[in-house]
Design a protein around this motif. Structure first.
Motif, PDB file in Angstrom:
ATOM      1  N   TYR A  65      19.742  32.324 -15.540  1.00 41.94           N
ATOM      2  CA  TYR A  65      21.104  32.449 -16.042  1.00 41.94           C
ATOM      3  C   TYR A  65      21.187  31.890 -17.456  1.00 41.94           C
ATOM      4  CZ  TYR A  65      21.068  27.916 -13.551  1.00 41.94           C
ATOM      5  OH  TYR A  65      20.733  26.679 -13.055  1.00 41.94           O
ATOM      6  N   SER A 186      22.863  33.925  -6.443  1.00 39.95           N
ATOM      7  CA  SER A 186      22.621  33.353  -7.776  1.00 39.95           C
ATOM      8  C   SER A 186      21.632  34.181  -8.596  1.00 39.95           C
ATOM      9  CB  SER A 186      22.113  31.917  -7.655  1.00 39.95           C
ATOM     10  OG  SER A 186      20.931  31.859  -6.865  1.00 39.95           O
ATOM     11  N   TYR A 189      23.706  35.773 -11.040  1.00 43.20           N
ATOM     12  CA  TYR A 189      24.615  34.910 -11.797  1.00 43.20           C
ATOM     13  C   TYR A 189      24.072  34.714 -13.210  1.00 43.20           C
ATOM     14  CZ  TYR A 189      27.002  30.731 -13.476  1.00 43.20           C
ATOM     15  OH  TYR A 189      27.727  29.853 -14.236  1.00 43.20           O
ATOM     16  N   VAL A 202      30.261  27.587  -3.293  1.00 43.26           N
ATOM     17  CA  VAL A 202      28.848  27.659  -3.673  1.00 43.26           C
ATOM     18  C   VAL A 202      28.029  27.158  -2.493  1.00 43.26           C
ATOM     19  CG1 VAL A 202      27.059  26.845  -5.260  1.00 43.26           C
ATOM     20  CG2 VAL A 202      29.367  27.322  -6.112  1.00 43.26           C
ATOM     21  N   SER A 208      19.526  24.732  -8.307  1.00 42.76           N
ATOM     22  CA  SER A 208      20.346  25.816  -8.844  1.00 42.76           C
ATOM     23  C   SER A 208      21.779  25.725  -8.324  1.00 42.76           C
ATOM     24  CB  SER A 208      19.738  27.174  -8.499  1.00 42.76           C
ATOM     25  OG  SER A 208      19.675  27.375  -7.095  1.00 42.76           O
ATOM     26  N   GLY A 209      21.957  25.423  -7.030  1.00 41.82           N
ATOM     27  CA  GLY A 209      23.305  25.311  -6.491  1.00 41.82           C
ATOM     28  C   GLY A 209      24.101  24.215  -7.166  1.00 41.82           C
ATOM     29  N   ILE A 212      24.804  25.252 -10.994  1.00 41.02           N
ATOM     30  CA  ILE A 212      25.783  26.329 -11.126  1.00 41.02           C
ATOM     31  C   ILE A 212      27.163  25.855 -10.695  1.00 41.02           C
ATOM     32  CG2 ILE A 212      26.443  28.600 -10.242  1.00 41.02           C
ATOM     33  CD1 ILE A 212      23.438  29.292 -10.188  1.00 41.02           C
ATOM     34  N   LEU A 275      29.263  32.213  -3.682  1.00 43.29           N
ATOM     35  CA  LEU A 275      28.025  32.356  -4.459  1.00 43.29           C
ATOM     36  C   LEU A 275      26.897  31.684  -3.682  1.00 43.29           C
ATOM     37  CD1 LEU A 275      26.515  33.170  -7.033  1.00 43.29           C
ATOM     38  CD2 LEU A 275      27.284  31.040  -8.080  1.00 43.29           C
ATOM     39  N   CYS A 277      23.419  30.235  -3.368  1.00 47.74           N
ATOM     40  CA  CYS A 277      22.265  29.697  -4.091  1.00 47.74           C
ATOM     41  C   CYS A 277      21.253  29.269  -3.032  1.00 47.74           C
ATOM     42  CB  CYS A 277      22.687  28.524  -4.970  1.00 47.74           C
ATOM     43  SG  CYS A 277      23.945  28.938  -6.192  1.00 47.74           S
TER      44      CYS A 277
END
Length: 421
Positions: A65, A186, A189, A202, A208-209, A212, A275, A277
């Protein structure tokens, strides 16, 4: 699988021109092998070739991302004889943005003359054994045209270096299929803007979680982070305390058609988007080797030392399979080992002995407690020492190990702290 070890030079196909494919090509060339690298994208870099999603989400390979920065220090991401040093006029931070590592890979390929061996925009669609000659049939096609003609070639060996961060792994949640609001992984994303003024859930408390979720916080009405662990991750304590509209929950138990998300702790929220992740699955759809290797979303095997399938070694190998770390000197040691085994400079155990070693490792893993990230990295550095020496690599100095481990620990403990390094 029978293999003529007396022939010192092999014709080798490397699938993928990301970091692992590039270093594999470099090591194979150094051993005098003939190399063809097949890359589906228009440029090298693999995951590090940033791609906008747009209308072509289904064909996007990279999961990077826009704001992503490397989550390990430069020292742990460089190859042995090509340092990932700061370059004046570029991103000189110890944890630079993703484009800086992409440029490093471009510099690496240029330095070692690798680009001329890469066929870009070439998708590998089928790889199988050509019996009884004990070679490999590789079929590929040009991606820039809808009716690209299949090209069939014969190779002595194939190195699979495609990575495994492109096929999203989604959880199985009751009501998921009937939840009509926005659900995405993700993998697609890129920027937080699409979540402006939304209530976003999320799913996933890994790196990553967490990253983001913290980024979306700046535009969303509310962010609800759903994770497996009951306790809030230490790396999120400080950031979460700053935001009243950041909430944490246990796993999702039910998704309702009216948009309600019900969590296992009894709390709920009406959300605009979810989202996920939740990581990625292994997938090698081009490999036709059923019965020799098993591939599921979490594991591929049997592989001796993460590299060779015993019954097909050494003519088929994998680089970059472990998914809990990204230390490129480890992948480099794999590549050098493969190149030297193919040239006859190094010898493998018999297929039976390799299988016994794999089974012994699996037995130990079943008995051990799950390892945290730092323990995994420590083991990988140990592995690097062993196979680095095996492949005439210098050991990583003790002080460098300590620096790498300390930096990684800092990364995990406090995201906001390491962003300033």
């Amino acid at each position: 699988m029978a293999f003529d070890s007396l022939q010192s030079s092999k014709h080798v196909c490397v699938v993928g021109a990301g970091p692992t494919g590039l270093v594999s090509a470099r090591e194979l060339l150094r051993e005098g092998h003939s190399v063809v690298v097949l890359e589906q994208n228009h440029d090298l870099g693999g995951q590090w070739l940033y791609q906008d999603v747009g209308a072509a989400a289904a064909t996007v390979h990279s999961s990077v991302y826009a704001s992503l920065r490397v989550n390990a220090p430069r020292a742990s991401m460089e190859f042995t004889d090509f340092m990932f040093s700061p370059v004046e006029g570029r991103d000189t931070r110890n944890f630079p943005g993703h484009r800086e590592f992409f440029l490093y890979l471009k510099d690496f390929a240029r330095c070692f003359g690798l680009t001329e061996f890469i066929r870009f925009n070439t998708e590998v669609v089928h790889v199988s054994m050509a019996t009884p000659i004990h070679k490999w049939i590789v079929r590929s096609r040009e991606r820039r045209t809808d009716d690209g003609e299949l090209v069939e070639e014969i190779f002595d060996a194939v190195v699979v270096a495609t990575g495994h961060y492109s096929l999203p792994r989604l959880p199985k949640i009751k009501g998921m299929e009937g939840w009509k609001r926005k659900q995405l992984h993700s993998h697609v994303y890129r920027i937080p803007d699409p979540f402006q003024d939304e209530v976003v859930v999320v799913v996933g408390g890994s790196i990553s979680g967490s990253e983001i979720a913290l980024e979306i916080l700046h535009v969303a009405k509310e962010v609800h982070l759903s994770t497996k662990n009951v306790e809030i991750p230490e790396k999120l304590v400080k950031p979460v305390s700053k935001y009243a509209h950041m909430h944490r929950h246990q796993e999702i138990e039910l998704l309702c058609e009216d948009g309600t998300v019900l969590f296992a702790d009894g709390s709920s929220v009406v959300a605009d988007a979810i989202l996920y992740c939740t990581g990625y699955s292994y997938s090698f759809p081009f490999l036709d080797i059923k019965g020799f290797i098993n591939v599921d979303e979490n594991k591929i095997g049997p592989l001796y030392e993460h590299t060779f399938p015993p019954s097909l070694a050494p003519s088929l190998s994998f680089v970059g399979i472990p998914n809990k770390f990204t230390i490129y000197r480890f992948f480099e040691s794999q590549a050098k080992w493969i190149a030297q085994v193919l040239s006859g400079k190094r010898k493998l155990l018999s297929a039976e002995e390799m299988m016994k070693a794999i089974e012994e490792v699996e037995r130990h893993q079943e008995l051990e407690e799950p390892k945290n990230f730092i323990q995994v990295v420590a083991e990988i550095l140990e592995y690097y020492d062993r196979y680095g020496d095996h492949c005439d690599f210098p050991y990583i100095e003790d002080w460098r190990k300590e620096i790498i481990l300390k930096c990684l620990e800092n990364c995990l403990n406090n995201i906001e702290t390491f962003r300033d390094l």
